[in-house]
Scaffold this motif. Structure first.
Motif, short mmCIF file in Angstrom:
data_model
loop_
_atom_site.label_atom_id
_atom_site.label_comp_id
_atom_site.label_asym_id
_atom_site.label_seq_id
_atom_site.Cartn_x
_atom_site.Cartn_y
_atom_site.Cartn_z
N SER A 20 17.12 55.05 31.67
CA SER A 20 17.00 55.96 30.53
C SER A 20 18.25 56.82 30.34
CB SER A 20 15.74 56.82 30.63
OG SER A 20 15.81 57.58 31.80
N LYS A 21 18.92 57.20 31.43
CA LYS A 21 20.08 58.12 31.30
C LYS A 21 21.40 57.36 31.12
CE LYS A 21 18.23 62.27 32.41
NZ LYS A 21 17.15 62.25 33.37
N ALA A 22 21.51 56.17 31.74
CA ALA A 22 22.83 55.51 31.74
C ALA A 22 22.79 54.10 31.15
CB ALA A 22 23.38 55.46 33.16
N ASN A 23 21.60 53.70 30.67
CA ASN A 23 21.48 52.35 30.09
C ASN A 23 21.94 51.24 31.03
OD1 ASN A 23 20.31 53.07 27.66
ND2 ASN A 23 22.29 53.43 26.66
N VAL A 24 21.52 51.36 32.27
CA VAL A 24 21.80 50.31 33.26
C VAL A 24 20.46 49.86 33.85
CG1 VAL A 24 22.90 49.75 35.48
CG2 VAL A 24 24.09 51.20 33.82
N ALA A 25 20.18 48.56 33.78
CA ALA A 25 18.91 48.04 34.31
C ALA A 25 19.13 47.38 35.66
CB ALA A 25 18.30 47.04 33.33
N VAL A 26 18.36 47.85 36.65
CA VAL A 26 18.35 47.22 37.98
C VAL A 26 16.88 47.05 38.38
CG1 VAL A 26 20.54 48.27 38.69
CG2 VAL A 26 18.39 49.43 39.23
#
Ligand SMILES: Cc1ncc(COP(=O)(O)O)c(C=O)c1O
Length: 387
Positions: free
Chosen positions: A344-350
């Motif tokens: 949600s904060k950095a648009n990075v999916a892990v």
């Protein structure tokens, strides 16, 4: 309406859920760097598609034998012999709709009520669910980064009980990228052979292997190992064929026949024309596999080096597959909390490690382009500074 009790404790695949969430955000125009994928980003090689188109043009569109077309089982038998030093006759080979179905078939055919199955964690998230769906109990053996995420023969022996029926070995492994050496496997096989415990050896990432690591097929180690092992493999990862849904297993005849019967009552058979594509994959040049591996290796090196330079993150360098399992223990957050905030904060999916039985880690897939990896690592680094 009550659902069947066997589904009471089953959760949907979190990796597939996160991957599809990232894909739908991308479709909405959000600039997401997704490291959630469990599939190669490459296209299926042209010659494989061409063989499939020819099969369609020739109307090869009807049911095939439930265990797969004879020429494909023949080619798999040859591949097992020449690449893995394994003797499986075509009648001991069953082609299925993905290695996932091969694993499920093997588990359903061999374990049930009252049995225990030993699974080293972090594990591929479907194994425990499959074991539970079969009515058996999953016994989880926690491995550590200090031991390169591998289960020792002692760990295995200590987890055994009179009810142990099977152990699952996945080398190269998802999510850890760990590759077992011949000696490590031999020690595990000895323990299994003493108690006649079946071994499900999932070798789907066999071709994605780096540095000095060597892939060893468990069933090739000793005649006892061959009698106790079900060897699973498939086309998804090596040939970028995830959507084709084609995998296979080799097993002692009695088990193979039982699985054939089971499959004949569930999916009838794998897709006819896709099997012709798979045949082309096995019988043509393997250069495409080497090219993809080379590209994965470049990304692995880069991502690992970037993660290693981040003060609050640590990782064991993976030797296989296309994932890095990174520890976030120093940050003091649960893996789901970390992954949610990162998205949600950095648009990075892990994928949060809790999905694989380890809440202090996250899994990052490097089956994405280097430009996305570069941008995603920058974002991850900056995000960690805000915590
Ligand atoms: C360890 C492992 N085994 C099996 C599979 C299933 O592969 P397939 O696409 O052949 O069903 C996967 C896919 O993610 C995997 O990671």
């Amino acid at each position: 309406m009550e659902l069947a009790s066997r589904l009471a404790n089953i959760t949907p695949s979190l990796t597939l859920a996160i991957d599809s969430k990232a894909k739908s955000l991308l479709a909405e125009g959000v600039n997401v760097c997704s490291f959630a994928a469990g599939e190669p980003d490459f296209d299926t090689p042209e010659h494989i598609k061409e063989a499939t188109l020819q099969a369609l043009a020739a109307n090869f569109t009807r049911y095939t034998p439930s265990a797969g077309i004879p020429e494909l089982r023949e080619a798999i038998s040859h591949k097992f012999k020449t690449e893995n030093n394994l003797d499986y006759s075509p009648s001991e080979i069953i082609v299925s709709n993905g290695a996932k179905q091969s694993c499920f078939n093997a588990i359903l055919a061999c374990v049930g009520e009252g049995d225990e199955v030993i699974i080293p964690a972090p594990y591929w998230l479907s194994y425990p669910e499959m074991v539970r769906l079969a009515g058996a109990e999953a016994v989880i053996v926690q491995t550590t980064a200090a031991n390169n995420w591998k289960m020792t023969a002692d760990d295995f022996a200590n987890a055994m009980s009179p009810r142990t029926k099977m152990v699952i070995i996945n080398s190269p492994g998802n999510p850890t990228g760990a590759v077992y050496t011949k000696e490590e496997l031999r020690a595990i096989v000895e323990v299994a052979a003493d108690e006649e415990i079946l071994i499900l050896s999932d070798e789907i990432y066999e071709h994605l292997i780096y540095d000095e690591a060597k892939h060893v097929s468990v069933a090739s180690l000793t005649p006892e190992a061959r009698d106790l092992t079900i060897t699973v493999n498939g086309f998804s990862k090596a040939y970028a064929m995830t959507g084709w849904r084609l995998g296979y297993l080799g097993a002692p005849l009695k088990i193979a026949q039982a699985i054939d019967s089971l499959q004949s009552h569930s999916t009838s058979a794998p897709c006819s024309f896709a099997q012709r594509g798979a045949l082309a994959a096995l019988t043509s040049s393997q250069q495409c596999v080497a090219d993809m591996r080379e590209e994965f290796n470049i990304r692995r090196e880069y991502m690992f080096q970037r993660l290693s330079s981040m003060p609050n993150i640590s990782a064991v360098k993976p030797q296989g597959a296309f994932y890095i399992l990174a520890s976030i223990a120093k940050l003091g957050l649960s893996s789901s909390n970390f992954a949610d905030r990162l998205l949600s904060k950095a648009n990075v999916a892990v994928v949060p490690g809790i999905a694989f039985g380890d809440d202090k880690t996250i899994r990052l897939s490097y089956a994405v382009g280097l430009d996305i990896i570069k941008e995603g690592m920058d974002r991850l680094e900056n995000f960690c500074k805000t915590l």
